[in-house]
Design a protein around this motif. Sequence first.
Motif, mmCIF file in Angstrom:
data_model
loop_
_atom_site.group_PDB
_atom_site.id
_atom_site.type_symbol
_atom_site.label_atom_id
_atom_site.label_comp_id
_atom_site.label_asym_id
_atom_site.label_seq_id
_atom_site.Cartn_x
_atom_site.Cartn_y
_atom_site.Cartn_z
ATOM 1 N N SER A 43 0.828 -1.209 0.000
ATOM 2 C CA SER A 43 0.000 0.000 0.000
ATOM 3 C C SER A 43 0.862 1.259 0.000
ATOM 4 O O SER A 43 0.535 2.250 -0.661
ATOM 5 C CB SER A 43 -0.959 -0.002 1.185
ATOM 6 O OG SER A 43 -0.251 0.089 2.396
ATOM 7 N N ASN A 44 1.980 1.236 0.715
ATOM 8 C CA ASN A 44 2.887 2.392 0.707
ATOM 9 C C ASN A 44 3.489 2.603 -0.681
ATOM 10 O O ASN A 44 3.637 3.745 -1.135
ATOM 11 C CB ASN A 44 3.992 2.220 1.740
ATOM 12 C CG ASN A 44 3.493 2.425 3.153
ATOM 13 O OD1 ASN A 44 2.445 3.014 3.375
ATOM 14 N ND2 ASN A 44 4.240 1.930 4.112
ATOM 15 N N GLN A 45 3.856 1.515 -1.348
ATOM 16 C CA GLN A 45 4.401 1.634 -2.700
ATOM 17 C C GLN A 45 3.354 2.209 -3.659
ATOM 18 O O GLN A 45 3.687 3.029 -4.523
ATOM 19 C CB GLN A 45 4.886 0.271 -3.199
ATOM 20 C CG GLN A 45 6.141 -0.214 -2.517
ATOM 21 C CD GLN A 45 7.335 0.666 -2.815
ATOM 22 O OE1 GLN A 45 7.467 1.238 -3.895
ATOM 23 N NE2 GLN A 45 8.225 0.801 -1.846
ATOM 24 N N ALA B 82 0.870 4.211 -2.850
ATOM 25 C CA ALA B 82 0.726 5.632 -2.517
ATOM 26 C C ALA B 82 1.893 6.440 -3.083
ATOM 27 O O ALA B 82 1.695 7.544 -3.624
ATOM 28 C CB ALA B 82 0.632 5.811 -1.003
ATOM 29 N N LEU B 83 3.104 5.920 -2.980
ATOM 30 C CA LEU B 83 4.271 6.602 -3.543
ATOM 31 C C LEU B 83 4.158 6.733 -5.057
ATOM 32 O O LEU B 83 4.528 7.766 -5.630
ATOM 33 C CB LEU B 83 5.552 5.852 -3.186
ATOM 34 C CG LEU B 83 6.043 6.014 -1.761
ATOM 35 C CD1 LEU B 83 7.227 5.097 -1.501
ATOM 36 C CD2 LEU B 83 6.426 7.445 -1.489
ATOM 37 N N TYR B 84 3.633 5.703 -5.703
ATOM 38 C CA TYR B 84 3.464 5.755 -7.146
ATOM 39 C C TYR B 84 2.487 6.862 -7.522
ATOM 40 O O TYR B 84 2.737 7.625 -8.460
ATOM 41 C CB TYR B 84 2.955 4.404 -7.661
ATOM 42 C CG TYR B 84 2.689 4.385 -9.136
ATOM 43 C CD1 TYR B 84 3.730 4.292 -10.045
ATOM 44 C CD2 TYR B 84 1.396 4.495 -9.625
ATOM 45 C CE1 TYR B 84 3.494 4.292 -11.399
ATOM 46 C CE2 TYR B 84 1.143 4.495 -10.982
ATOM 47 C CZ TYR B 84 2.190 4.384 -11.865
ATOM 48 O OH TYR B 84 1.948 4.396 -13.206
ATOM 49 N N GLU B 85 1.385 6.976 -6.788
ATOM 50 C CA GLU B 85 0.406 8.034 -7.068
ATOM 51 C C GLU B 85 1.009 9.421 -6.858
ATOM 52 O O GLU B 85 0.804 10.336 -7.658
ATOM 53 C CB GLU B 85 -0.819 7.857 -6.179
ATOM 54 C CG GLU B 85 -1.689 6.688 -6.552
ATOM 55 C CD GLU B 85 -2.888 6.540 -5.645
ATOM 56 O OE1 GLU B 85 -3.257 7.536 -4.980
ATOM 57 O OE2 GLU B 85 -3.455 5.442 -5.604
ATOM 58 N N VAL B 86 1.767 9.583 -5.786
ATOM 59 C CA VAL B 86 2.382 10.880 -5.492
ATOM 60 C C VAL B 86 3.396 11.235 -6.579
ATOM 61 O O VAL B 86 3.441 12.384 -7.049
ATOM 62 C CB VAL B 86 3.034 10.867 -4.092
ATOM 63 C CG1 VAL B 86 3.900 12.083 -3.881
ATOM 64 C CG2 VAL B 86 1.969 10.780 -3.020
ATOM 65 N N ASN B 87 4.204 10.263 -6.998
ATOM 66 C CA ASN B 87 5.182 10.525 -8.059
ATOM 67 C C ASN B 87 4.494 10.887 -9.361
ATOM 68 O O ASN B 87 4.970 11.771 -10.096
ATOM 69 C CB ASN B 87 6.090 9.313 -8.260
ATOM 70 C CG ASN B 87 7.128 9.189 -7.165
ATOM 71 O OD1 ASN B 87 7.471 10.171 -6.516
ATOM 72 N ND2 ASN B 87 7.614 7.992 -6.950
#
Length: 121
Positions: free
Chosen positions: A58-60, A62-67
């Motif tokens: 889930s953290n990965q 979220a990071l993908y969406e932010v990037n």
Amino acid sequence: MANVAYQTKEHQQQHQQQSQSQSKRVLKQKKRRISLGEKLIYVGFFAMLLFGAVQVVSNQAALYEVNASIQNLEGQIEQQERVNNELKLEVVELSTYERIWAEAKKLGLDLNENNVKVVKD
């Protein structure tokens, strides 16, 4: 004498068979089951492991969406910078002395040196 040797041999075979049967019994007694406490510990460990794996995924995500949103914003910023640079070039082109003088002549203005005042800093 031959009979004594034969009896000794038989006795050794019987003794070996008894020891083998006893060892088989011991193996059956050593069979151990997992206790309830151990089962709870194992289930807790695997639950924590599963929870950690889900958190990492889930953290990965979220990071993908932010990037992705950062890259989108950077693209918009670059596009706006290009527009700003084009507008700056247009301002430089429109603010040349010759163009201003030509526009002033179109509006009927002329240069009168008696009306020119020099302003000093």
